[in-house]
Motif scaffolding. Structure first.
Motif, PDB file in Angstrom:
ATOM      1  N   UNK A 367      35.773  78.659  34.178  1.00 37.71           N
ATOM      2  CA  UNK A 367      34.451  78.844  34.168  1.00 37.71           C
ATOM      3  C   UNK A 367      34.194  79.779  35.392  1.00 37.71           C
ATOM      4  N   UNK A 368      33.405  81.035  35.057  1.00 34.98           N
ATOM      5  CA  UNK A 368      33.076  81.726  36.294  1.00 34.98           C
ATOM      6  C   UNK A 368      31.478  82.186  35.989  1.00 34.98           C
ATOM      7  N   UNK A 369      30.537  81.464  37.176  1.00 34.34           N
ATOM      8  CA  UNK A 369      29.393  81.886  37.049  1.00 34.34           C
ATOM      9  C   UNK A 369      29.021  82.859  37.802  1.00 34.34           C
ATOM     10  N   UNK A 370      29.059  83.989  37.207  1.00 35.31           N
ATOM     11  CA  UNK A 370      28.863  85.200  37.929  1.00 35.31           C
ATOM     12  C   UNK A 370      27.655  85.614  38.490  1.00 35.31           C
ATOM     13  N   UNK A 377      22.840  77.598  40.607  1.00 32.50           N
ATOM     14  CA  UNK A 377      21.304  78.441  40.417  1.00 32.50           C
ATOM     15  C   UNK A 377      21.277  79.239  41.625  1.00 32.50           C
ATOM     16  N   UNK A 378      21.748  80.546  41.468  1.00 37.84           N
ATOM     17  CA  UNK A 378      21.569  81.432  42.629  1.00 37.84           C
ATOM     18  C   UNK A 378      22.830  81.978  43.279  1.00 37.84           C
ATOM     19  N   UNK A 379      23.809  80.762  43.259  1.00 35.20           N
ATOM     20  CA  UNK A 379      24.969  81.410  44.183  1.00 35.20           C
ATOM     21  C   UNK A 379      25.975  82.152  43.126  1.00 35.20           C
ATOM     22  N   UNK A 380      26.538  83.326  43.470  1.00 38.76           N
ATOM     23  CA  UNK A 380      27.241  84.147  42.402  1.00 38.76           C
ATOM     24  C   UNK A 380      28.580  83.633  42.759  1.00 38.76           C
ATOM     25  N   UNK A 381      29.602  84.035  41.645  1.00 42.07           N
ATOM     26  CA  UNK A 381      30.650  83.838  41.879  1.00 42.07           C
ATOM     27  C   UNK A 381      31.225  82.441  42.154  1.00 42.07           C
ATOM     28  N   UNK A 382      30.755  81.597  41.445  1.00 44.93           N
ATOM     29  CA  UNK A 382      31.190  80.195  41.542  1.00 44.93           C
ATOM     30  C   UNK A 382      32.108  79.703  40.238  1.00 44.93           C
ATOM     31  N   UNK A 383      33.469  79.544  40.856  1.00 45.98           N
ATOM     32  CA  UNK A 383      34.462  79.092  39.787  1.00 45.98           C
ATOM     33  C   UNK A 383      34.660  77.609  39.432  1.00 45.98           C
ATOM     34  N   UNK A 384      35.057  77.187  38.173  1.00 48.14           N
ATOM     35  CA  UNK A 384      35.464  75.917  37.830  1.00 48.14           C
ATOM     36  C   UNK A 384      36.649  75.952  37.344  1.00 48.14           C
ATOM     37  N   UNK A 385      37.524  75.139  37.643  1.00 50.14           N
ATOM     38  CA  UNK A 385      39.056  75.277  37.159  1.00 50.14           C
ATOM     39  C   UNK A 385      39.153  73.868  36.787  1.00 50.14           C
ATOM     40  N   UNK A 386      39.646  73.539  35.519  1.00 53.72           N
ATOM     41  CA  UNK A 386      40.131  72.265  35.147  1.00 53.72           C
ATOM     42  C   UNK A 386      41.287  72.372  34.355  1.00 53.72           C
ATOM     43  N   UNK A 387      42.632  71.799  34.615  1.00 50.35           N
ATOM     44  CA  UNK A 387      43.825  71.417  34.125  1.00 50.35           C
ATOM     45  C   UNK A 387      44.102  70.063  33.513  1.00 50.35           C
ATOM     46  N   UNK A 459      38.107  89.078  35.051  1.00 51.80           N
ATOM     47  CA  UNK A 459      38.157  89.360  33.598  1.00 51.80           C
ATOM     48  C   UNK A 459      39.213  88.894  32.840  1.00 51.80           C
ATOM     49  N   UNK A 460      40.311  88.374  33.488  1.00 51.66           N
ATOM     50  CA  UNK A 460      41.413  87.891  32.847  1.00 51.66           C
ATOM     51  C   UNK A 460      41.583  86.245  32.757  1.00 51.66           C
ATOM     52  N   UNK A 461      42.352  85.617  32.305  1.00 54.98           N
ATOM     53  CA  UNK A 461      42.373  84.257  32.136  1.00 54.98           C
ATOM     54  C   UNK A 461      43.686  83.653  32.655  1.00 54.98           C
ATOM     55  N   UNK A 462      44.395  84.461  33.363  1.00 57.22           N
ATOM     56  CA  UNK A 462      45.874  84.044  33.779  1.00 57.22           C
ATOM     57  C   UNK A 462      45.909  83.879  35.164  1.00 57.22           C
ATOM     58  N   UNK A 463      46.366  82.866  36.132  1.00 56.66           N
ATOM     59  CA  UNK A 463      46.269  82.813  37.403  1.00 56.66           C
ATOM     60  C   UNK A 463      47.475  81.599  37.746  1.00 56.66           C
ATOM     61  N   UNK A 500      41.557  78.819  28.972  1.00 55.57           N
ATOM     62  CA  UNK A 500      40.469  79.254  28.251  1.00 55.57           C
ATOM     63  C   UNK A 500      39.220  79.297  28.830  1.00 55.57           C
ATOM     64  N   UNK A 501      38.523  80.603  28.783  1.00 57.73           N
ATOM     65  CA  UNK A 501      37.458  80.934  29.669  1.00 57.73           C
ATOM     66  C   UNK A 501      36.367  80.412  28.846  1.00 57.73           C
ATOM     67  N   UNK A 502      35.287  79.892  29.428  1.00 60.09           N
ATOM     68  CA  UNK A 502      34.106  79.353  28.811  1.00 60.09           C
ATOM     69  C   UNK A 502      32.764  79.578  29.894  1.00 60.09           C
ATOM     70  N   UNK A 503      31.750  79.593  29.244  1.00 60.07           N
ATOM     71  CA  UNK A 503      30.605  79.543  29.880  1.00 60.07           C
ATOM     72  C   UNK A 503      29.661  78.260  30.022  1.00 60.07           C
TER      73      UNK A 503
END
Length: 508
Positions: A367-370, A377-387, A459-463, A500-503
């Motif tokens: 999840x990317x909260x651009x 809430x207002x903090x840009x580019x916050x990522x969440x990764x779950x495996x 914009x990709x989903x591999x890392x 799997x990218x999600x919002x």
């Protein structure tokens, strides 16, 4: 003419006065000693004493001058009197009832009211053979009348004299003993043994639980298992195998290595860091004490509520109360000992795992909260990764803020929810955490807990996701109803993982 002298200050004053008198040529000076014999104080405490016949109680008597003789008189010396020796004033009971003891010195009087009650001496646990008769208590003073009440007269009933109890049938109950002055002791457990509930077993094993992993550094536990042929206990899994017979499992107090030595053991309801104890529960359905009788026919555990254990190098005799039932287990020979194997860590209290792509066979999310509208809430580019693995019993989850729409970077767990770029943190709604064998652990802020993300393009989903993470873990040890503490280190090394990218936060 008579002269009177006193040592110390009075002598010095007298000497000075005498010198002055000599200068005046007087015939003689008379020195008069002050009168200190008058009693100025008498205090006796406490003013009220309630005591059992076998109790020892003292009185504090303060009189001034100290050397003053103090007298006393009891209104009823058949109840109690006072004895005085070099150690003080001691109340000496003589019978039951009440008395006033009056102390006198000079013009002062002090009165102490004393009540002497019956003393009931008894064990809180009594075992009897079926058909036997016994006197369960001693009452003092001797000759004091008392009565006995049984909670279950079908198991134990008072004798015709009322001073003894008769074991009528196998089982267990409690009795209450009441002296003629109303003093009583209740909840005395009585177990009636019978041949039907006496088991001579061929197997005895002590599983040793060291104290340090259980956060009990100076003491550990021994799980003593007595079982018949065909009924076996597996220590690592805490499971029984077999369809017939009854077995006994006792949680004993032991030394730091979990070894329980020979001796006479008594039962206690709560944890007790003393030797020669084993732990029981408040009821046969409560697992608090973790000592129980296992019935293979029903696959059920009935928890021990009281008992005694004679544990020697050549044999064992255990008399056990389980609610309304009483059992005896006998074993002849030396007990076999084994060190308990904790399921998740080595002998040093450390578990170390390496997690790679092969573990994470479930659905993995990114999840990317651009714009900072979904998560913080207002903090840009916050990522969440779950495996996550396919069974859902292990996962890794991270919340962090990058400098751009790419997740690449190194992030240190600082424990501060400040949205700082270059750190990952515990968010208000979601923790950076691991789920390890079903146990959830928030990632602590140790210096060596560092996350690295690489080869991610916006914009990709591999890392690639990697890092080494250290946790302080606790696991339940159901066999002894305790918790096991250890350190877990997870080496995370995931390369080219598809996400799997999600919002939405619903998958996290």
């Amino acid at each position: 003419m008579k002269r009177m002298y006193k040592t110390g200050l009075w002598a010095l004053l007298g000497l000075m006065s005498g010198m002055l008198a000599a200068c005046d040529d007087n015939d003689e000076t008379v020195y008069i000693e002050p009168d200190n014999s008058e009693v100025r104080q008498l205090q006796v405490s406490p003013k009220t004493v309630v005591m059992g016949y076998l109790d020892e109680e003292d009185l504090i008597v303060a009189v001034r001058p100290v050397a003053t003789e103090c007298t006393w008189e009891a209104s009823d010396p058949k109840v109690a009197d006072v004895e005085h020796d070099e150690t003080g004033y001691h109340i000496r009971p003589a019978g039951l009832g009440e008395t006033d003891i009056t102390f006198k010195a000079g013009k002062y009087e002090n009165t102490v009211h004393i009540t002497v009650q019956a003393t009931i001496v008894c064990d809180n646990l009594i075992f009897m053979n079926q058909g036997a008769t016994t006197a369960p208590v001693q009452i003092f003073p001797e000759g004091t009348a008392y009565s006995i009440e049984s909670a279950n007269p079908d198991v134990v009933t008072p004798s015709e004299s009322g001073m003894e109890i008769v074991a009528s049938a196998a089982g267990a109950t409690t009795i209450t003993v009441t002296a003629e002055d109303g003093q009583s002791v209740s909840g005395i457990q009585v177990g009636v043994l019978s041949p039907e509930n006496t088991f001579n077993v061929p197997s005895s094993t002590l599983y040793k639980y060291a104290g340090a992993p259980l956060a009990h550094g100076t003491y550990g536990f021994g799980a003593l298992v007595l079982s018949p042929t065909g009924l076996t206990y597996d220590d690592p899994t805490n499971e029984w195998t077999g369809s017939e017979g009854k077995a006994l499992f006792l949680k004993l107090f032991g030394d730091a290595d979990g070894h329980a030595g020979s001796g006479s053991y008594t039962s206690v309801l709560t944890a007790d860091a003393e030797s020669n104890r084993f732990y029981v529960s408040p009821s046969k359905t409560s697992s608090v004490g973790a000592s129980y009788v296992y019935d293979a026919a029903t696959g059920s555990k009935a928890y021990v509520t009281g008992g005694t254990l004679e544990y020697t190098n050549s044999g064992i005799e255990a008399k056990i109360i389980v609610g309304d039932d009483t059992y005896q287990f006998n074993y002849s020979g030396a007990t076999h000992e084994e060190t308990h194997v904790y399921p998740y860590a080595n002998s040093n209290g450390l578990r170390e795992d390496t997690w790679t792509n092969e573990l994470f066979t479930g659905t993995n999310y990114l999840l990317l909260d651009t714009g900072g509208t979904v998560i913080m809430g207002g903090w840009t580019n916050v990522f969440v990764i779950k495996m996550i693995d396919a069974a859902g019993s292990n996962y890794a989850r991270f919340v962090f803020r990058a400098g751009s729409e790419s997740a690449n970077g190194t992030y240190k767990r600082d424990g501060i929810n400040n949205g700082g770029i270059g750190s990952y943190f515990v968010a208000s709604w979601l923790s950076s955490a691991f789920l390890i064998d079903g146990t959830s652990c928030s990632i602590p802020s140790y210096d060596d807990n560092i996350l690295t993300v690489a080869n991610h393009t916006a914009g990709t989903t591999t890392m690639d996701v990697s890092g080494t993470f250290r946790f302080d873990m606790t696991e339940t040890v159901p066999a002894i109803n305790d918790t096991y503490h250890y350190t877990a280190i997870i080496h995370l090394n995931v390369a080219g993982m598809e996400f799997t990218q999600t919002s939405s936060t619903s998958n996290f």
